[in-house]
Design a protein around this motif. Structure first.
Motif, mmCIF file in Angstrom:
data_model
loop_
_atom_site.group_PDB
_atom_site.id
_atom_site.type_symbol
_atom_site.label_atom_id
_atom_site.label_comp_id
_atom_site.label_asym_id
_atom_site.label_seq_id
_atom_site.Cartn_x
_atom_site.Cartn_y
_atom_site.Cartn_z
ATOM 1 N N ARG A 13 10.678 -7.496 1.251
ATOM 2 C CA ARG A 13 9.948 -6.718 2.249
ATOM 3 C C ARG A 13 8.995 -5.778 1.522
ATOM 4 N NH1 ARG A 13 15.480 -4.531 4.815
ATOM 5 N NH2 ARG A 13 16.595 -6.542 4.829
ATOM 6 N N THR A 14 7.717 -6.006 1.754
ATOM 7 C CA THR A 14 6.720 -5.192 1.067
ATOM 8 C C THR A 14 5.729 -4.627 2.090
ATOM 9 O OG1 THR A 14 5.241 -7.086 0.707
ATOM 10 C CG2 THR A 14 6.891 -6.617 -1.001
ATOM 11 N N MET A 15 4.945 -3.671 1.623
ATOM 12 C CA MET A 15 3.881 -3.135 2.453
ATOM 13 C C MET A 15 2.730 -4.124 2.501
ATOM 14 S SD MET A 15 3.979 0.910 1.458
ATOM 15 C CE MET A 15 4.490 0.740 -0.259
ATOM 16 N N ALA A 16 1.754 -3.863 3.316
ATOM 17 C CA ALA A 16 0.651 -4.792 3.546
ATOM 18 C C ALA A 16 -0.025 -5.191 2.241
ATOM 19 C CB ALA A 16 -0.369 -4.182 4.511
ATOM 20 N N HIS A 17 -0.177 -4.246 1.319
ATOM 21 C CA HIS A 17 -0.849 -4.551 0.057
ATOM 22 C C HIS A 17 0.142 -5.024 -1.015
ATOM 23 C CE1 HIS A 17 0.546 -0.396 -0.193
ATOM 24 N NE2 HIS A 17 0.558 -0.538 -1.521
ATOM 25 N N GLY A 18 1.395 -5.282 -0.594
ATOM 26 C CA GLY A 18 2.388 -5.785 -1.543
ATOM 27 C C GLY A 18 3.169 -4.704 -2.252
ATOM 28 N N GLY A 19 2.916 -3.454 -1.882
ATOM 29 C CA GLY A 19 3.588 -2.363 -2.566
ATOM 30 C C GLY A 19 5.061 -2.252 -2.192
ATOM 31 N N ARG A 20 5.823 -1.598 -3.069
ATOM 32 C CA ARG A 20 7.255 -1.384 -2.839
ATOM 33 C C ARG A 20 7.554 0.095 -3.069
ATOM 34 N NH1 ARG A 20 9.607 -6.454 -6.488
ATOM 35 N NH2 ARG A 20 8.057 -7.972 -5.776
ATOM 36 N N SER A 21 8.405 0.629 -2.220
ATOM 37 C CA SER A 21 8.718 2.047 -2.348
ATOM 38 C C SER A 21 10.046 2.337 -1.660
ATOM 39 C CB SER A 21 7.615 2.893 -1.707
ATOM 40 O OG SER A 21 8.030 4.240 -1.597
ATOM 41 N N GLY A 22 10.871 3.085 -2.345
ATOM 42 C CA GLY A 22 12.137 3.488 -1.767
ATOM 43 C C GLY A 22 11.950 4.417 -0.597
ATOM 44 N N TYR A 23 10.846 5.175 -0.619
ATOM 45 C CA TYR A 23 10.589 6.113 0.476
ATOM 46 C C TYR A 23 10.172 5.382 1.753
ATOM 47 C CZ TYR A 23 10.661 9.638 -3.192
ATOM 48 O OH TYR A 23 11.039 10.442 -4.230
ATOM 49 N N ASP A 24 9.533 4.215 1.578
ATOM 50 C CA ASP A 24 9.044 3.466 2.730
ATOM 51 C C ASP A 24 9.950 2.303 3.098
ATOM 52 O OD1 ASP A 24 6.714 5.023 3.051
ATOM 53 O OD2 ASP A 24 5.779 3.966 1.367
ATOM 54 N N GLY A 25 11.082 2.145 2.394
ATOM 55 C CA GLY A 25 12.028 1.093 2.716
ATOM 56 C C GLY A 25 11.520 -0.298 2.417
ATOM 57 N N CYS A 26 10.779 -0.454 1.342
ATOM 58 C CA CYS A 26 10.223 -1.747 0.963
ATOM 59 C C CYS A 26 10.662 -2.111 -0.453
ATOM 60 C CB CYS A 26 8.693 -1.736 1.038
ATOM 61 S SG CYS A 26 8.065 -1.469 2.707
ATOM 62 N N GLY A 27 11.035 -3.374 -0.645
ATOM 63 C CA GLY A 27 11.477 -3.836 -1.949
ATOM 64 C C GLY A 27 12.186 -5.168 -1.846
ATOM 65 N N ILE A 28 13.072 -5.434 -2.799
ATOM 66 C CA ILE A 28 13.867 -6.665 -2.811
ATOM 67 C C ILE A 28 15.279 -6.311 -2.346
ATOM 68 C CG2 ILE A 28 14.769 -8.554 -4.212
ATOM 69 C CD1 ILE A 28 11.752 -8.620 -3.893
#
Length: 411
Positions: free
Chosen positions: A107-122
């Motif tokens: 789960r990534t952001m639109a531009h493929g970014g990952r962040s623990g603050y935004d709940g995006c990653g593997i």
């Protein structure tokens, strides 16, 4: 997947509760399980497995056990690549393979970014949900591994007996061209570890039949030429040949296939550390030679435990057992006795297959001996192996003692 969609999916998961590792399993245990099953269950490469492990090590161990938290690797692809000393493109391919196997949720952001603050990653909830299937697969693989060891050990017995039979047939001038031709086509021991299980089962069954055919031919040839059967030896006896000291010898030269040849002095599994011939200079000079213990199939059957006799009966189906039958049946007992492959291999290397089989028969039979009651067959066999290595094992004496105990029990 957009950031909003990712957060919504995370919220939906959270509401239902995240899957957790089963009781008794922690993160590191899960990783070991995954590494064991990944090549055969998911058909993953070593590189893909290593990438999964590196990412799975990021979440806190408690995340794998908590219903309200989902283990996640927040690291950017470039960071994972740097830690793995791989290119970002390699890590991207690995992630696709892992997602395709249903092991991760990316789960990534639109531009493929990952962040623990935004709940995006593997995320690894999917992998956790697969733990029961992984455990079942591992159990199946363990069973196949044990069966392969059993089949390889059994083929080793067939090969040893067949080689001896062929050698004896050659000395008698018998026609054995067809048997030799079939034997030459046998795969070597290294290939047995790689061939398909169905092919291995079929080969071992055919090897057994060919060995029995050679032994029947040998028996008939000996009867015709010498009027005696190869299984005719009715009792335990020692014979010596040639001038060769057996004191301190851990292994002596003997005819493979005769089920009990021993040049050891001492007791089993613990005994005097010094060789008895040292106390008798005349014996050390005059009784130098190879000691051979001749046992027929029926005698070995009588020495075997009730459990081993069941395996022998299953092979013979009512006919008189041969040495080959007893040896093949004894190998079937290894798993039941809890004797692992390492202990058995060590016994064979130190004693040779023939004496190792006799040691196995003694070990198993002594489980039913009131004054001994072997509780740990694997440890008992290792004790006999160490005694053989030290030159203090007396297979002949052990078998005679076993025979005497059997006689007393049978009244």
């Amino acid at each position: 997947m957009s950031n909003i969609a990712a957060l919504k999916e995370q919220h939906d998961h959270h509401t239902a509760g995240f899957p957790v590792l089963p009781d008794g399993m922690e993160r590191d245990g899960f990783i070991r399980l995954f590494e064991n099953v990944a090549p055969t269950m998911f058909n993953l490469t070593d590189a893909e497995i290593s990438t999964f492990v590196r990412m799975a090590e990021d979440p806190r161990p408690s995340d794998w056990k908590s219903l309200d938290r989902e283990p996640c690797c927040w690291r950017k692809q470039a960071e994972v690549a740097a830690r793995r000393t791989k290119s970002r493109y390699s890590i991207a391919r690995h992630e696709k393979a892992l997602a395709r196997c249903g092991l991760i949720d990316k789960r990534t952001m639109a531009h493929g970014g990952r962040s623990g603050y935004d709940g995006c990653g593997i995320f690894f909830s999917k992998a956790i949900a697969l733990v029961p299937a992984m455990l079942a697969h591992q159990h199946q693989q363990d069973a196949l591994h044990k069966e392969r060891n059993l089949l390889c050990n059994t083929r080793s017995i067939h090969k040893g007996h067949l080689k001896t039979a062929l050698s004896d047939l050659a000395e008698l001038g018998a026609d054995m061209a067809q048997i030799e031709a079939e034997y030459e086509d046998w795969p070597d021991a290294r290939k047995l570890r790689r061939i398909d299980m169905d092919d291995l089962r079929q080969h071992v069954a055919e090897a057994d039949l060919l060995t029995q055919q050679a032994l029947i031919l040998l028996d008939a040839t000996q009867n015709m030429q010498h009027g005696s059967s190869m299984n005719a030896a009715p009792y335990i006896q020692d014979t010596t040949q040639e001038s060769k000291s057996v004191c301190n010898a851990s292994v002596v030269k003997r005819s493979a296939g005769k089920p009990a040849h021993s040049g050891f002095s001492g007791s089993e599994p613990n005994g005097p550390e010094r060789c008895r011939e040292k106390d008798d200079e005349k014996s050390s000079e005059a009784r130098k030679g190879e000691i051979r213990l001749k046992l027929s199939g029926p005698i070995l059957y009588g020495l075997a435990s009730p459990d081993m006799q069941l395996y022998i009966d299953a092979r013979t189906n009512g006919r008189q057992p041969t040495e080959h039958d007893v040896s093949a049946a004894a190998i079937q007992m290894l798993h039941e006795l809890g004797i692992n492959q390492t202990a058995w291999r060590d016994a064979c290397e130190v004693m040779g297959h023939d004496d190792a089989l006799l040691a196995l028969i003694i070990t198993d039979a002594n489980r039913f001996t009131p004054e001994i009651r072997v509780q740990n067959p694997g440890g008992y066999l290792r004790g006999m192996t160490n005694a053989a290595r030290n030159g203090t094992l007396n297979i002949v004496g052990s078998l005679r003692a076993l025979a005497e105990r059997k006689d007393r029990q049978n009244g």
